[in-house]
Structure formats: C-alpha cells, structure tokens
Scaffold this motif. Structure first.
Motif, PDB file in Angstrom:
ATOM      1  N   CYS A 157      43.214  39.465  39.301  1.00 15.30           N
ATOM      2  CA  CYS A 157      42.900  40.868  38.995  1.00 15.30           C
ATOM      3  C   CYS A 157      41.932  41.014  37.821  1.00 15.30           C
ATOM      4  O   CYS A 157      41.906  42.052  37.166  1.00 15.30           O
ATOM      5  CB  CYS A 157      44.194  41.641  38.725  1.00 15.30           C
ATOM      6  SG  CYS A 157      45.216  41.828  40.193  1.00 15.30           S
ATOM      7  N   TYR A 158      41.177  39.981  37.538  1.00 16.05           N
ATOM      8  CA  TYR A 158      40.100  40.049  36.552  1.00 16.05           C
ATOM      9  C   TYR A 158      40.582  40.425  35.153  1.00 16.05           C
ATOM     10  O   TYR A 158      39.931  41.159  34.433  1.00 16.05           O
ATOM     11  CB  TYR A 158      39.007  41.030  37.018  1.00 16.05           C
ATOM     12  CG  TYR A 158      38.456  40.633  38.348  1.00 16.05           C
ATOM     13  CD1 TYR A 158      37.409  39.725  38.437  1.00 16.05           C
ATOM     14  CD2 TYR A 158      39.016  41.111  39.534  1.00 16.05           C
ATOM     15  CE1 TYR A 158      36.924  39.316  39.669  1.00 16.05           C
ATOM     16  CE2 TYR A 158      38.536  40.709  40.768  1.00 16.05           C
ATOM     17  CZ  TYR A 158      37.483  39.818  40.829  1.00 16.05           C
ATOM     18  OH  TYR A 158      37.012  39.415  42.037  1.00 16.05           O
ATOM     19  N   THR A 162      34.506  42.003  35.653  1.00 19.80           N
ATOM     20  CA  THR A 162      34.529  42.553  37.004  1.00 19.80           C
ATOM     21  C   THR A 162      33.112  42.754  37.535  1.00 19.80           C
ATOM     22  O   THR A 162      32.931  43.105  38.691  1.00 19.80           O
ATOM     23  CB  THR A 162      35.266  43.906  37.039  1.00 19.80           C
ATOM     24  OG1 THR A 162      34.608  44.806  36.142  1.00 19.80           O
ATOM     25  CG2 THR A 162      36.721  43.748  36.641  1.00 19.80           C
ATOM     26  N   ASN A 191      36.693  45.256  42.229  1.00 21.94           N
ATOM     27  CA  ASN A 191      37.291  44.382  41.214  1.00 21.94           C
ATOM     28  C   ASN A 191      37.970  45.202  40.115  1.00 21.94           C
ATOM     29  O   ASN A 191      39.055  44.848  39.645  1.00 21.94           O
ATOM     30  CB  ASN A 191      36.234  43.462  40.609  1.00 21.94           C
ATOM     31  CG  ASN A 191      35.660  42.502  41.616  1.00 21.94           C
ATOM     32  OD1 ASN A 191      36.201  42.304  42.701  1.00 21.94           O
ATOM     33  ND2 ASN A 191      34.530  41.899  41.277  1.00 21.94           N
ATOM     34  N   GLU A 192      37.341  46.300  39.719  1.00 23.22           N
ATOM     35  CA  GLU A 192      37.936  47.176  38.705  1.00 23.22           C
ATOM     36  C   GLU A 192      39.232  47.792  39.222  1.00 23.22           C
ATOM     37  O   GLU A 192      40.185  47.967  38.463  1.00 23.22           O
ATOM     38  CB  GLU A 192      36.960  48.279  38.291  1.00 23.22           C
ATOM     39  CG  GLU A 192      36.004  47.876  37.210  1.00 23.22           C
ATOM     40  CD  GLU A 192      36.681  47.527  35.892  1.00 23.22           C
ATOM     41  OE1 GLU A 192      37.629  48.230  35.459  1.00 23.22           O
ATOM     42  OE2 GLU A 192      36.256  46.532  35.284  1.00 23.22           O
ATOM     43  N   ARG A 251      41.910  45.217  38.866  1.00 20.23           N
ATOM     44  CA  ARG A 251      42.256  45.096  37.444  1.00 20.23           C
ATOM     45  C   ARG A 251      43.134  46.268  37.007  1.00 20.23           C
ATOM     46  O   ARG A 251      44.113  46.099  36.280  1.00 20.23           O
ATOM     47  CB  ARG A 251      40.982  45.044  36.606  1.00 20.23           C
ATOM     48  CG  ARG A 251      41.218  44.811  35.140  1.00 20.23           C
ATOM     49  CD  ARG A 251      39.871  44.622  34.419  1.00 20.23           C
ATOM     50  NE  ARG A 251      40.086  44.227  33.058  1.00 20.23           N
ATOM     51  CZ  ARG A 251      40.296  45.095  32.066  1.00 20.23           C
ATOM     52  NH1 ARG A 251      40.284  46.391  32.310  1.00 20.23           N
ATOM     53  NH2 ARG A 251      40.502  44.655  30.839  1.00 20.23           N
TER      54      ARG A 251
END
Length: 92
Positions: free
Chosen positions: A41-42, A47, A59-60, A63
């Motif tokens: 989850c970065y 991201t 990606n955000e 996260r």
C-alpha cells in the motif's frame, strides 16, 4: 432530546467499530496482515508513477486504505513499521 440519543448511539457504534478493528488488526495474525498491507500500500514508497496519473491515483487509494486502518486501530505509522519488521524477523 432525540438528537442527543441518536448522537450517543452513533458514538457507541463508532467506538465498537474501533474496538473491532483493534481486536482484528492488533492480534498476532493481524500484525502480519498489516505488515503485508504496508508493503503493498505504498507506505514506505512513493505512489508517483511517471507519466501515468491514473496509476498514481490508484496507488494513493491503496495507501489511503492502509492509513484508514492504522487510524482505526490508533496506530502511529512508526508503530506499524516496527511491528511489521518484528513479524518479518520472526519468519526470516
């Protein structure tokens, strides 16, 4: 009066949900899952995806879910890192 009762019921429901998150994610297995989620989850990585805003937004989103879980179990991110690293050392 009804508003006060409704607010109290809402607060009770929020507190119950937080306790449920804590029981789930602060258990031994839950810490392993949190560590795995942190990797995917970065949490320790950017991201940013050069030239692809859509991928960065995805990606955000991943996260943000991890951060939401961490908030619900009232964890500091450094605690999550330490617990993840501790779990990783056990399996190594």
């Amino acid at each position: 009066m009804a508003e006060v009762v409704a607010e109290k019921e809402h607060q009770d429901a929020v507190e119950l949900l937080e306790r449920q998150y804590q029981r789930l994610f602060l258990s031994e297995d839950g810490l392993v899952v949190l560590g795995d989620l942190a990797k995917h989850c970065y949490i320790q990585a950017s991201t940013y995806v050069p030239g692809c805003t859509d991928a960065m937004l995805i990606n955000e989103g991943a996260r943000r879910i991890f951060l939401y879980i961490a908030q619900k179990v009232r964890m500091e991110l450094t605690e999550a890192y330490l617990k993840r690293d501790k779990e990783a050392a056990k399996t190594a």
